[in-house]
Motif scaffolding. Structure first.
Motif, PDB file in Angstrom:
ATOM      1  N   LEU A 361       3.303   1.180  -8.446  1.00 30.26           N
ATOM      2  CA  LEU A 361       4.497   1.489  -7.656  1.00 30.26           C
ATOM      3  C   LEU A 361       4.119   2.035  -6.277  1.00 30.26           C
ATOM      4  O   LEU A 361       4.750   1.699  -5.269  1.00 30.26           O
ATOM      5  CB  LEU A 361       5.379   2.495  -8.409  1.00 30.26           C
ATOM      6  CG  LEU A 361       6.029   1.960  -9.703  1.00 30.26           C
ATOM      7  CD1 LEU A 361       6.775   3.081 -10.419  1.00 30.26           C
ATOM      8  CD2 LEU A 361       6.978   0.803  -9.395  1.00 30.26           C
ATOM      9  N   LYS A 364       2.958  -0.911  -4.211  1.00 31.19           N
ATOM     10  CA  LYS A 364       4.115  -1.722  -3.835  1.00 31.19           C
ATOM     11  C   LYS A 364       4.870  -1.078  -2.667  1.00 31.19           C
ATOM     12  O   LYS A 364       5.279  -1.763  -1.724  1.00 31.19           O
ATOM     13  CB  LYS A 364       5.047  -1.894  -5.030  1.00 31.19           C
ATOM     14  CG  LYS A 364       6.181  -2.887  -4.810  1.00 31.19           C
ATOM     15  CD  LYS A 364       6.999  -3.056  -6.075  1.00 31.19           C
ATOM     16  CE  LYS A 364       8.073  -4.136  -5.881  1.00 31.19           C
ATOM     17  NZ  LYS A 364       8.989  -3.839  -4.778  1.00 31.19           N
ATOM     18  N   CYS A 365       5.048   0.239  -2.713  1.00 32.20           N
ATOM     19  CA  CYS A 365       5.725   0.946  -1.617  1.00 32.20           C
ATOM     20  C   CYS A 365       4.933   0.837  -0.316  1.00 32.20           C
ATOM     21  O   CYS A 365       5.511   0.638   0.759  1.00 32.20           O
ATOM     22  CB  CYS A 365       5.919   2.416  -1.990  1.00 32.20           C
ATOM     23  SG  CYS A 365       7.154   2.695  -3.275  1.00 32.20           S
ATOM     24  N   TYR A 366       3.603   0.946  -0.426  1.00 32.29           N
ATOM     25  CA  TYR A 366       2.768   0.848   0.772  1.00 32.29           C
ATOM     26  C   TYR A 366       2.828  -0.565   1.352  1.00 32.29           C
ATOM     27  O   TYR A 366       2.870  -0.745   2.576  1.00 32.29           O
ATOM     28  CB  TYR A 366       1.328   1.235   0.439  1.00 32.29           C
ATOM     29  CG  TYR A 366       0.429   1.329   1.651  1.00 32.29           C
ATOM     30  CD1 TYR A 366       0.671   2.267   2.649  1.00 32.29           C
ATOM     31  CD2 TYR A 366      -0.658   0.473   1.808  1.00 32.29           C
ATOM     32  CE1 TYR A 366      -0.150   2.344   3.767  1.00 32.29           C
ATOM     33  CE2 TYR A 366      -1.482   0.543   2.912  1.00 32.29           C
ATOM     34  CZ  TYR A 366      -1.219   1.484   3.891  1.00 32.29           C
ATOM     35  OH  TYR A 366      -2.026   1.563   4.999  1.00 32.29           O
ATOM     36  N   SER A 368       5.394  -2.582   1.121  1.00 35.76           N
ATOM     37  CA  SER A 368       6.708  -2.702   1.764  1.00 35.76           C
ATOM     38  C   SER A 368       6.704  -2.034   3.133  1.00 35.76           C
ATOM     39  O   SER A 368       7.263  -2.569   4.098  1.00 35.76           O
ATOM     40  CB  SER A 368       7.780  -2.065   0.871  1.00 35.76           C
ATOM     41  OG  SER A 368       7.872  -2.733  -0.373  1.00 35.76           O
ATOM     42  N   LYS A 369       6.063  -0.873   3.218  1.00 36.87           N
ATOM     43  CA  LYS A 369       5.979  -0.155   4.496  1.00 36.87           C
ATOM     44  C   LYS A 369       5.215  -0.981   5.529  1.00 36.87           C
ATOM     45  O   LYS A 369       5.630  -1.103   6.696  1.00 36.87           O
ATOM     46  CB  LYS A 369       5.300   1.193   4.277  1.00 36.87           C
ATOM     47  CG  LYS A 369       5.142   2.013   5.550  1.00 36.87           C
ATOM     48  CD  LYS A 369       4.426   3.330   5.261  1.00 36.87           C
ATOM     49  CE  LYS A 369       4.211   4.122   6.554  1.00 36.87           C
ATOM     50  NZ  LYS A 369       3.485   5.398   6.295  1.00 36.87           N
TER      51      LYS A 369
END
Length: 412
Positions: A361, A364-366, A368-369
């Protein structure tokens, strides 16, 4: 084997873990070298080396010799997995690579199923043949089979698209392969200028490297049961032949759902909980089937960090190397004095599943950033280009009152 060599549980676990010590040592330097040199020669040579050591293992007579052989096999096998992912990502686009890596991973899981069937045949029917113990025949036959594959591989493994030569593909096909990879990487060429270790230091500065290393490390802890799968299945209480045979279906089940990470790892978590809380045979066999569904995260790594090749090679090897460290201690979680529940091993599996989910997770967030930042820069570049275009249009339409028509035409 453990009984014949007079090995205690800690010595047996040491043999399992020492494989991964050698495995960790060789991965990064070997993959960095392979990225700059010839995988066509180096990969089959690695396979020949681990096959020869495997064939020598039946000759060991003491625990220290078993532990040493395991270390050597790990040392020469270490480059293989990172090199496979490097080669796959060098020839196939980011849309094609995950399927190819899934096929490769499926080969791994299917081999576990076949090993159970081979064990049923060899260990049941070859005991004492030629005055050789059945477990020694098992090692000899597996070693000889992999030698055949290694020898054949000298003719069937290419180098990289820009260095393969006409023995494998034509010049036109080589140019097309390079062009496809450049388009897949957003127009970036496979630039590997600089020394062998330049890519490694680039990888160490990239947060992606450490996030993927965290995923690998946690994933291996979550799947630490695999080294002891036959022993765990034996706790169901079946005969030796039945035990060998029922080892085959769980890895085959893994073939069906090995395409993502969080889904299979949560199934592993459920299986570990069941394994350490009940002695019901049906429930425990279901639990043993659930953890076998690994995942293919390497193609994710090679997609988000596509260039240059040495950096990609270093990232994959580094992540795989960090994951191997978990093998140094996880073998001590599955000791015979904890049969049949293996509470320590089950607890470690549950913890590994939780950490894997968290790291996935976070990654995945990184991603997206980074993607949002990339889109913002692309939009800004587009707006600047449009603004400059408007200025040029206004200049071209402005009448020139001091010069003739030639000057105005020149400005336009």
């Amino acid at each position: 084997m453990q009984k014949d060599l007079g090995m205690s549980d800690p010595q047996w676990s040491a043999g399992i873990s020492r494989f991964y010590v050698g495995y960790s040592i060789s991965q990064i330097p070997a993959n960095v070298i392979i990225a700059k040199e010839s995988p066509r020669l180096l990969l089959p040579l690695c396979m020949l080396a681990w096959s020869i050591v495997t064939i020598c293992m039946p000759a060991v007579t003491a625990p220290w010799a078993f532990i040493f052989c395991r270390f050597l096999i790990g040392l020469v096998e270490g480059p293989f997995v990172p090199a496979v992912s490097l080669m796959t990502s060098s020839w196939y686009t980011k849309h094609e690579s995950p399927l190819r890596m899934s096929i490769w991973h499926a080969g791994n899981t299917i081999s576990q199923a076949l090993s159970g069937l081979l064990a049923a045949g060899i260990l049941s029917n070859m005991e004492g043949v030629g005055n050789i113990r059945a477990w020694k025949w098992f090692l000899l036959l597996e070693g000889m089979a992999s030698i055949i594959v290694a020898v054949v591989s000298f003719w069937f493994i290419p180098n990289f698209p820009d260095s393969t030569g006409s023995y494998f593909i034509t010049e036109e096909e080589s140019a097309m392969a390079q062009h496809r990879q450049s388009v897949s990487a957003g127009g970036l060429s496979e630039d590997d200028s600089g020394g062998h270790w330049d890519g490694f230091w680039k990888a160490m500065k990239d947060p992606f490297s450490h996030l993927f290393a965290g995923i690998h490390f946690s994933l291996i802890i979550a799947q630490s049961y695999k080294d002891f799968f036959p022993s765990i299945v034996k706790t169901l209480g079946f005969s030796n032949n039945i035990t060998y045979l029922i080892q085959a279906p769980p890895p085959a089940i893994a073939f069906l759902h090995g395409y993502h990470i969080i889904g299979p790892i949560l199934a592993t978590l459920v299986g570990a909980v069941v394994m350490i809380t009940t002695l019901n045979v049906g429930a425990r066999y279901f639990a043993m089937s659930s953890p076998c569904g690994g995942s293919v995260q390497i193609s994710w790594e090679t997609t988000v960090v596509p260039r240059p090749r040495t950096k990609r090679a270093a990232l994959v090897a580094y992540a795989n190397c960090v994951s191997s460290v978990s093998h140094w201690f996880t073998p001590y979680f599955f000791l015979t004095n904890q049969e049949p529940y293996y509470q320590t091993g089950g607890g470690a599996t549950i913890a590994g599943c939780g950490l894997t989910t968290i790291f996935v997770l976070m990654t995945k967030c990184y991603c997206s950033k980074k993607n949002k930042g990339l889109k913002a820069r692309q939009l800004k570049t587009l707006l600047v280009s449009l603004k400059d275009g408007d200025m040029l249009v206004s200049i071209s339409k402005r009448p020139d009152r001091t010069s003739g028509p030639n000057t105005s035409s020149s400005m336009r």
